[in-house]
Design an enzyme around this catalytic site. Structure first.
Site, PDB file in Angstrom:
ATOM      1  N   HIS A   1      -6.521 -13.696  -7.633  1.00  0.00           N
ATOM      2  CA  HIS A   1      -7.370 -12.729  -6.942  1.00  0.00           C
ATOM      3  C   HIS A   1      -8.775 -12.798  -7.535  1.00  0.00           C
ATOM      4  O   HIS A   1      -8.939 -13.014  -8.737  1.00  0.00           O
ATOM      5  CB  HIS A   1      -6.812 -11.313  -7.074  1.00  0.00           C
TER       6      HIS A   1
ATOM      7  N   LYS B   1       0.839  -1.200   0.000  1.00  0.00           N
ATOM      8  CA  LYS B   1       0.000   0.000   0.000  1.00  0.00           C
ATOM      9  C   LYS B   1       0.876   1.253   0.000  1.00  0.00           C
ATOM     10  O   LYS B   1       1.981   1.205   0.529  1.00  0.00           O
ATOM     11  CB  LYS B   1      -0.912   0.014   1.237  1.00  0.00           C
TER      12      LYS B   1
END
Length: 475
Positions: free
Chosen positions: A294, A175
């Site tokens: 994912h 992040k």
């Protein structure tokens, strides 16, 4: 057309709109071991009998159309048609029914998840006779399972490649997920891996944007992997997202990862598509790469209780198409996941044989006939205080992914990674000693804080963080 064919067609053909019940509702039918079975949750329009609705689903997802056609006489519809063989009301729900439908195996191309989904769910969800329709579960017969390669390697081979046994694996999504330069991105990866994580991860929407082109990211991440491996003596990895605008570009990125010698790449299998995913899975098996999957976009498909496709079906599809990891929900954290339902997903991903269990949403017994298993990935709003529950729920064969729970540590990425590693090993040891993590997990974490200042700092930061919202998909 020959005179003989023309006469035969005219004799056996009668035009008109079909009553589906006459052909496709067969309550006396006994499903065969080779049939693909589907459980649909139907909400018929007012005035439409459930038998007609179930028959319509069977027809429109197999050989049927809205009217009689003369070419029906040129094949054996009885051999190829789907059959609605049972209908039961949904307890506690008005005008909702579970329709069980059997499809002959000959309707489907071998080894093709794309064809399987195109046939069963490709058209019928827009049918006017239904207010809503949800595919709850599929039974994939062993005869069809055997036509698929499945995951490139599976759980045991992954552990052998990584030389990591006896505990869950730890990961972290870097992040901010968008905006970092490739060099700073690689720096964040290095800090997390040297701190004790097994993996770091591209976010699902990190592809090749102007701020960080894919090749630059791959090079800096590979440098971070090799440097952290040299320092720690452990094998490390980063899920390099190979998802791209075209299948050709995707394969180019996978080939670059192979040339760099990294152990694992990543794909967004729903947005990327089943055909691309299966191709990538085959490449990964042939070239020794692990494949992390994912499920971006899954909630668009699976979140509503009465319409769409449940995640258990999407998970089965992924195990057929191929993936060594798949995000499965957490039960705890910020993303939705009711415990028994999530454990049903996890078992369908990992185990060879899963018994029917309606309490967990499993409508059919599933035999995977030794198809390699897919490792579940728990992620989304989890931190060190969740570790006892995660170890108790998922066991060892899972990847626990802490994004903010690593990078949000007040001392930085490496201490955040160290805190998670200490918490995981403390909980694993306590479980192995026979302690009940459900009751004693907090004590285990507090005791570990005494000899890990990194964990103590993390516990102080996240002691009050909770995500308490009622889940939508409860049974």
């Amino acid at each position: 057309m020959s005179p003989q064919t023309e006469t035969k067609a005219r004799v056996g053909f009668k035009a008109g709109v079909k009553d589906y019940r006459l052909t496709y509702y067969t309550p006396d039918y006994q499903p065969k071991d080779t049939d693909i079975l589907a459980a649909f949750r139907m909400t018929p329009q007012p005035g439409v009998p459930p038998e007609e609705a179930g028959a319509a689903v069977a027809a429109e997802s197999s050989t049927g159309t809205w009217t009689t056609v003369w070419t029906d006489g040129l094949t054996s519809l009885d051999r190829y048609k789907g059959r609605c063989y049972d209908i039961e009301p949904v307890p506690g729900e008005e005008n909702q029914y579970i329709a069980y439908i059997a499809y002959p195996l000959d309707l489907f191309e071998e080894g093709s998840v794309t064809n399987l989904f195109t046939s069963i769910v490709g058209n019928v969800f827009g049918f006017k006779a239904l207010r809503a329709l949800r595919l709850e579960d599929l039974r994939i017969p062993p005869a069809y399972v055997k036509t698929f390669q499945g995951p490139p390697h599976g759980i045991q081979v992954e552990r052998d490649k990584l030389n990591k046994y006896g505990r869950g694996l730890l990961g972290c999504t870097i992040k901010p997920k968008l905006g970092l330069s490739a060099k700073n991105y690689g720096r964040a990866v290095y800090e997390c891996l040297r701190g004790g994580l097994d993996f770091t991860k591209d976010d699902e929407n990190v592809n090749s944007q102007p701020f960080m082109r894919w090749r630059d990211r791959f090079l800096f991440v590979a440098e971070a992997i090799y440097k952290s491996q040299a320092e720690t003596g452990e094998i490390k990895g980063h899920y390099l997202n190979a998802t791209a605008a075209t299948a050709e570009a995707m394969m180019q990125r996978a080939e670059c990862a192979k040339d760099l010698g990294v152990p694992i790449i990543m794909h967004d299998y729903l947005t990327g598509g089943f055909t691309a995913n299966t191709s990538l899975s085959h490449y990964c098996r042939d070239n020794g790469l692990l494949l992390h999957i994912h499920r971006a976009m899954h909630a668009v498909i699976d979140r509503q209780r009465n319409h769409g496709i449940t995640f258990r079906v999407l998970a089965k599809a992924l195990r057929l198409s191929g993936g060594d990891h798949l995000h499965s929900g957490t039960v705890v954290g910020k993303l939705e996941g009711e415990r028994e339902v999530t454990l049903g997903f996890v078992d369908l991903m990992r185990d060879d044989y899963i018994e029917k269990d309606r309490s967990r949403g499993i409508y059919f017994t599933q035999d995977w006939v030794s198809l390699p298993g897919t490792m579940p990935v728990a992620s989304g709003g989890i931190h060190v205080w969740h570790m006892p529950a995660l170890v108790e729920i998922f066991g060892d064969d899972a990847c626990l992914q802490f994004g903010g729970g690593t990078l949000g540590h007040p001392w930085g990425n490496a201490p955040g990674a160290a805190a998670n590693r200490v918490a995981l090993e403390a909980c694993t040891q306590a479980r192995n000693e026979g302690r009940d993590l459900a009751r004693e997990g907090g004590d285990v974490i507090r005791a570990a804080c005494k000899w890990s200042p990194e964990l103590a700092a993390a516990c102080e930061v996240w002691k009050e963080i909770k995500f308490e919202f009622e889940t939508i998909d409860t049974l």
